[in-house]
Design an enzyme around this catalytic site. Sequence first.
Site, short mmCIF file in Angstrom:
data_model
loop_
_atom_site.label_atom_id
_atom_site.label_comp_id
_atom_site.label_asym_id
_atom_site.label_seq_id
_atom_site.Cartn_x
_atom_site.Cartn_y
_atom_site.Cartn_z
N CYS A 112 4.69 14.35 0.66
CA CYS A 112 5.42 13.40 1.53
C CYS A 112 6.81 13.94 1.86
O CYS A 112 7.30 13.76 2.98
CB CYS A 112 5.55 12.04 0.86
SG CYS A 112 4.06 11.03 0.89
N CYS A 222 6.29 6.52 0.61
CA CYS A 222 6.26 7.97 0.82
C CYS A 222 7.66 8.55 0.67
O CYS A 222 7.83 9.74 0.52
CB CYS A 222 5.73 8.29 2.21
SG CYS A 222 6.72 7.58 3.52
S1 SF4 Z 1 0.77 10.30 2.66
FE1 SF4 Z 1 2.15 11.85 1.88
S2 SF4 Z 1 0.93 12.83 0.24
FE2 SF4 Z 1 -0.52 11.78 1.55
S3 SF4 Z 1 -1.18 13.34 3.03
FE3 SF4 Z 1 0.49 12.12 3.95
S4 SF4 Z 1 2.30 13.30 3.58
FE4 SF4 Z 1 0.75 14.07 2.15
#
Ligand code: SF4
Length: 232
Positions: A112, A222
């Site tokens: 994230c 996130c």
């Molecule tokens: S929510 Fe966050 S951890 Fe999940 S795929 Fe998207 S960016 Fe990556």
Amino acid sequence: MGTTLVAEALENFAPAEVLSTVLDAYAGRRACLTCSFQAEDMIALDLLRRHLPAIPVLFLETGYHFSQTYEYRDRVAKEWSLNLVNVMPQNTVNQQESEFGILYQTDPARCCQLRKVDPLLQVLEPFDIWFTGLRREQSPTRKNLQKIEEHRLPTGKTILKVSLLADWTWGQVWEYTAQHKLSYLPQYDQGYLSIGCEPCTAIPDDPANPRSGRWGGKKLECGIHTFSQGGH
Ligand code: SF4
């Protein structure tokens, strides 16, 4: 930026009144909306586009969204002639997975950070007003959300964060959506209540806690709404 400007009084205002008050008080300032095209964001967008039809609509393009989300984003952008800004991470999904593996499985906080938080921090820098579709009811981490907050970016710049629907319930969201005949992401009809990246989004076991379907219930944010420090 002298925000104490009626921030408390605005708490009792309806979204459209908050919006026009902010736009009057900060006329000429640069505004943007972060938008994942969830139902709340569509309402914020519907209100904003009446005043600011060319407002930059910032979509965090992680590369991991549902195909339905991409299709819906593109359809709405076309129908509403949006000034859509796809905010890209430094690395493509392939580059990130080659270098670090599947971070959403091993280290979702880092994933994230790389795909949402860092790109957002950069793209927010030129703006003075940041509109969101956040609501207090969405998560325990959002229960103290104010409609008007000052947020300090890591560079030291302070911007105004405006959450027009902060006090709205889930019922009000769908009432507005129906009354104004807004379209919505098709995943809602499958039982999803909070919709983000596909690998980190599931149909929640507990409908009273919509974000329990995000990140397998292991985290609630996130980080894009917790990175900055309150400016007051
Ligand atoms: S929510 Fe966050 S951890 Fe999940 S795929 Fe998207 S960016 Fe990556």
